[in-house]
Design a protein around this motif. Sequence first.
Motif, PDB file in Angstrom:
ATOM      1  N   GLY A   1      14.829  -4.629  -9.559  1.00 18.13           N
ATOM      2  CA  GLY A   1      15.559  -5.635  -8.797  1.00 18.13           C
ATOM      3  C   GLY A   1      15.934  -5.147  -7.414  1.00 18.13           C
ATOM      4  O   GLY A   1      15.962  -5.926  -6.454  1.00 18.13           O
ATOM      5  N   ALA A   2      16.201  -3.859  -7.287  1.00 15.43           N
ATOM      6  CA  ALA A   2      16.551  -3.294  -5.985  1.00 15.43           C
ATOM      7  C   ALA A   2      15.343  -3.222  -5.070  1.00 15.43           C
ATOM      8  O   ALA A   2      15.475  -3.312  -3.845  1.00 15.43           O
ATOM      9  CB  ALA A   2      17.157  -1.896  -6.161  1.00 15.43           C
ATOM     10  N   ASP A   3      14.159  -3.056  -5.656  1.00 12.72           N
ATOM     11  CA  ASP A   3      12.918  -2.983  -4.872  1.00 12.72           C
ATOM     12  C   ASP A   3      11.788  -3.591  -5.704  1.00 12.72           C
ATOM     13  O   ASP A   3      11.120  -2.890  -6.461  1.00 12.72           O
ATOM     14  CB  ASP A   3      12.593  -1.536  -4.512  1.00 12.72           C
ATOM     15  N   PRO A   4      11.560  -4.907  -5.593  1.00 12.83           N
ATOM     16  CA  PRO A   4      10.539  -5.566  -6.409  1.00 12.83           C
ATOM     17  C   PRO A   4       9.133  -5.024  -6.199  1.00 12.83           C
ATOM     18  O   PRO A   4       8.255  -5.251  -7.040  1.00 12.83           O
ATOM     19  CB  PRO A   4      10.632  -7.034  -5.963  1.00 12.83           C
ATOM     20  N   GLY A   5       8.896  -4.310  -5.125  1.00 15.85           N
ATOM     21  CA  GLY A   5       7.575  -3.735  -4.882  1.00 15.85           C
ATOM     22  C   GLY A   5       7.385  -2.359  -5.463  1.00 15.85           C
ATOM     23  O   GLY A   5       6.302  -1.763  -5.332  1.00 15.85           O
TER      24      GLY A   5
ATOM     25  N   LYS B   1      -3.531   3.097  -7.287  1.00 17.63           N
ATOM     26  CA  LYS B   1      -3.650   3.651  -5.933  1.00 17.63           C
ATOM     27  C   LYS B   1      -4.145   2.580  -4.956  1.00 17.63           C
ATOM     28  O   LYS B   1      -5.032   1.786  -5.273  1.00 17.63           O
ATOM     29  CB  LYS B   1      -4.613   4.845  -5.926  1.00 17.63           C
ATOM     30  N   ALA B   2      -3.553   2.572  -3.770  1.00 19.44           N
ATOM     31  CA  ALA B   2      -3.974   1.654  -2.721  1.00 19.44           C
ATOM     32  C   ALA B   2      -5.157   2.230  -1.960  1.00 19.44           C
ATOM     33  O   ALA B   2      -5.426   3.441  -2.013  1.00 19.44           O
ATOM     34  CB  ALA B   2      -2.809   1.392  -1.757  1.00 19.44           C
TER      35      ALA B   2
ATOM     36  N   GLY C   1       0.784  -1.222   0.000  1.00 22.75           N
ATOM     37  CA  GLY C   1       0.000   0.000   0.000  1.00 22.75           C
ATOM     38  C   GLY C   1       0.816   1.271   0.000  1.00 22.75           C
ATOM     39  O   GLY C   1       0.264   2.369  -0.034  1.00 22.75           O
ATOM     40  N   ASN C   2       2.138   1.137   0.017  1.00 18.73           N
ATOM     41  CA  ASN C   2       3.043   2.299  -0.005  1.00 18.73           C
ATOM     42  C   ASN C   2       4.262   1.966  -0.853  1.00 18.73           C
ATOM     43  O   ASN C   2       5.379   1.842  -0.347  1.00 18.73           O
ATOM     44  CB  ASN C   2       3.472   2.695   1.411  1.00 18.73           C
ATOM     45  N   ALA C   3       4.019   1.794  -2.159  1.00 21.59           N
ATOM     46  CA  ALA C   3       5.103   1.434  -3.064  1.00 21.59           C
ATOM     47  C   ALA C   3       5.977   2.641  -3.380  1.00 21.59           C
ATOM     48  O   ALA C   3       5.483   3.770  -3.498  1.00 21.59           O
ATOM     49  CB  ALA C   3       4.534   0.863  -4.356  1.00 21.59           C
ATOM     50  N   ASN C   4       7.265   2.408  -3.500  1.00 24.46           N
ATOM     51  CA  ASN C   4       8.152   3.425  -4.039  1.00 24.46           C
ATOM     52  C   ASN C   4       7.834   3.622  -5.523  1.00 24.46           C
ATOM     53  O   ASN C   4       7.386   2.696  -6.203  1.00 24.46           O
ATOM     54  CB  ASN C   4       9.615   3.006  -3.890  1.00 24.46           C
ATOM     55  N   VAL C   5       8.088   4.825  -6.023  1.00 18.71           N
ATOM     56  CA  VAL C   5       7.910   5.135  -7.435  1.00 18.71           C
ATOM     57  C   VAL C   5       9.260   5.557  -7.997  1.00 18.71           C
ATOM     58  O   VAL C   5       9.896   6.473  -7.461  1.00 18.71           O
ATOM     59  CB  VAL C   5       6.876   6.259  -7.647  1.00 18.71           C
ATOM     60  N   ALA C   6       9.706   4.885  -9.050  1.00 23.46           N
ATOM     61  CA  ALA C   6      10.969   5.221  -9.709  1.00 23.46           C
ATOM     62  C   ALA C   6      10.676   5.646 -11.139  1.00 23.46           C
ATOM     63  O   ALA C   6      10.007   4.909 -11.880  1.00 23.46           O
ATOM     64  CB  ALA C   6      11.916   4.019  -9.695  1.00 23.46           C
TER      65      ALA C   6
ATOM     66  N   ARG D   1       4.593  -3.764 -13.114  1.00 23.34           N
ATOM     67  CA  ARG D   1       5.220  -2.728 -12.293  1.00 23.34           C
ATOM     68  C   ARG D   1       6.294  -1.965 -13.062  1.00 23.34           C
ATOM     69  O   ARG D   1       6.899  -1.026 -12.536  1.00 23.34           O
ATOM     70  CB  ARG D   1       5.788  -3.341 -11.008  1.00 23.34           C
ATOM     71  N   ILE D   2       6.533  -2.359 -14.296  1.00 25.94           N
ATOM     72  CA  ILE D   2       7.475  -1.671 -15.185  1.00 25.94           C
ATOM     73  C   ILE D   2       6.685  -1.227 -16.413  1.00 25.94           C
ATOM     74  O   ILE D   2       6.082  -2.057 -17.090  1.00 25.94           O
ATOM     75  CB  ILE D   2       8.624  -2.590 -15.633  1.00 25.94           C
ATOM     76  N   GLN D   3       6.706   0.060 -16.735  1.00 23.15           N
ATOM     77  CA  GLN D   3       5.939   0.537 -17.892  1.00 23.15           C
ATOM     78  C   GLN D   3       6.628   1.711 -18.563  1.00 23.15           C
ATOM     79  O   GLN D   3       7.282   2.527 -17.903  1.00 23.15           O
ATOM     80  CB  GLN D   3       4.529   0.969 -17.462  1.00 23.15           C
ATOM     81  N   ALA D   4       6.447   1.794 -19.893  1.00 24.91           N
ATOM     82  CA  ALA D   4       6.811   2.990 -20.666  1.00 24.91           C
ATOM     83  C   ALA D   4       5.520   3.750 -20.933  1.00 24.91           C
ATOM     84  O   ALA D   4       4.548   3.162 -21.434  1.00 24.91           O
ATOM     85  CB  ALA D   4       7.478   2.593 -21.970  1.00 24.91           C
ATOM     86  N   VAL D   5       5.488   5.035 -20.590  1.00 24.27           N
ATOM     87  CA  VAL D   5       4.214   5.766 -20.601  1.00 24.27           C
ATOM     88  C   VAL D   5       4.382   7.180 -21.159  1.00 24.27           C
ATOM     89  O   VAL D   5       5.483   7.709 -21.265  1.00 24.27           O
ATOM     90  CB  VAL D   5       3.627   5.861 -19.174  1.00 24.27           C
ATOM     91  N   CYS D   6       3.254   7.787 -21.523  1.00 23.72           N
ATOM     92  CA  CYS D   6       3.108   9.231 -21.755  1.00 23.72           C
ATOM     93  C   CYS D   6       3.937   9.817 -22.903  1.00 23.72           C
ATOM     94  O   CYS D   6       4.687  10.784 -22.705  1.00 23.72           O
ATOM     95  CB  CYS D   6       3.410  10.005 -20.475  1.00 23.72           C
ATOM     96  N   PRO D   7       3.788   9.299 -24.144  1.00 20.05           N
ATOM     97  CA  PRO D   7       4.443   9.948 -25.290  1.00 20.05           C
ATOM     98  C   PRO D   7       3.611  11.124 -25.785  1.00 20.05           C
ATOM     99  O   PRO D   7       2.949  11.058 -26.816  1.00 20.05           O
ATOM    100  CB  PRO D   7       4.496   8.821 -26.326  1.00 20.05           C
ATOM    101  N   ALA D   8       3.609  12.228 -25.066  1.00 22.00           N
ATOM    102  CA  ALA D   8       2.702  13.351 -25.330  1.00 22.00           C
ATOM    103  C   ALA D   8       3.091  14.112 -26.592  1.00 22.00           C
ATOM    104  O   ALA D   8       4.262  14.184 -26.976  1.00 22.00           O
ATOM    105  CB  ALA D   8       2.702  14.298 -24.137  1.00 22.00           C
ATOM    106  N   LEU D   9       2.090  14.689 -27.243  1.00 21.38           N
ATOM    107  CA  LEU D   9       2.299  15.591 -28.375  1.00 21.38           C
ATOM    108  C   LEU D   9       1.973  17.006 -27.906  1.00 21.38           C
ATOM    109  O   LEU D   9       0.856  17.290 -27.478  1.00 21.38           O
ATOM    110  CB  LEU D   9       1.381  15.210 -29.548  1.00 21.38           C
ATOM    111  N   TRP D  10       2.963  17.892 -27.965  1.00 20.69           N
ATOM    112  CA  TRP D  10       2.807  19.253 -27.465  1.00 20.69           C
ATOM    113  C   TRP D  10       3.063  20.265 -28.566  1.00 20.69           C
ATOM    114  O   TRP D  10       3.960  20.115 -29.387  1.00 20.69           O
ATOM    115  CB  TRP D  10       3.820  19.555 -26.357  1.00 20.69           C
TER     116      TRP D  10
END
Length: 320
Positions: free
Chosen positions: A199-203, A313-314, A102-107, A259-268
């Motif tokens: 690998g350093a933090d699987p969560g 979100k938890a 319920g409190n995952a790190n975000v990288a 838990r691993i994703q490529a996201v947000c290829p925005a057009l500006w």
Amino acid sequence: MAVGDSVTSGHEARPGRAVWTTFCDDPGAGPAAPGSSWAGTLRAILGVPWNRYFNFAHSGASTGDVLLTSPYVNPCGVVSQGARPQIGDATAVLAANPSRKGNANVAVVTAGANDSNWVAVATQLVSRNLGGAIGGLFGAAPAWAVSNAGTCTDWAMGNPRGNPTPGVPRGPIPAAWNGPAVSAALSANTTSIHLALIGADPGAQVRQHLYYKWIGDPNMPAVCGPAVLRATNMMNGWISTGVLVAQIVWALRGGNPARIQAVCPALWNPGPAFVQTRLISFGANWALLPGYPHPNAGGRASMANCVNGTLPKAAGGGIA
């Protein structure tokens, strides 16, 4: 946790009394110094305390720099990462402060544009558009390269068949951009970065923010819009491939690939809304730094909100 290049490091040109000054790395350090990184904006959205926010990104860093370079000297001449490269510091912090239910790190990561010479290619196109002293400072693409959309794409990407437009040298056109030549290494390094973080933090939740695609930049020749979009799409494709491989490898190791994703290829459209279009400023070392378009406050908010939308979100309000 943030690693990567100038997009995440807080690279920003700011007005001064006589000249604009670039801050190559300004990730933010507290309420009195919030910095200019979108990762810092994401920290605020998530409600992460300042003492739980770590940003090791550096202006000019390639994926190889994230993994290997120590010490690192940014374009403003500032030396950092003396003991370990970015990934070493990031994984040490993640391993020492693992996620809890319920409190995952975000990288978060942005890296890859500096693996190739794309910034130099874009600068030459801008120099051709603006001409005069700008072209003399940074070198300019040949005049024929901005004759039309086809010649600009051929100059940047290469065309073995040549181009019949008057003024274009006869014969095959070599590519000014070396992106395809470095694409395999870029993808492989991206895979390594993501596997190291998870690998350093699987969560943890690991997110690669893809590069925004900008249109209508007044500094870029209008006919070069297709070439700019094509190059950005190609870079994002190679990065996404690296992330996909990391997902597959992590799944084979028994981890959760979501838990691993490529996201947000925005057009500006750059304007004042998202991208700072300041072309030239001085770094802390008084070296001229060309102004590849970096996000302004609006752009940083757009990036942070986009990534936030990809984080589960938890029930208690944290990150699942």
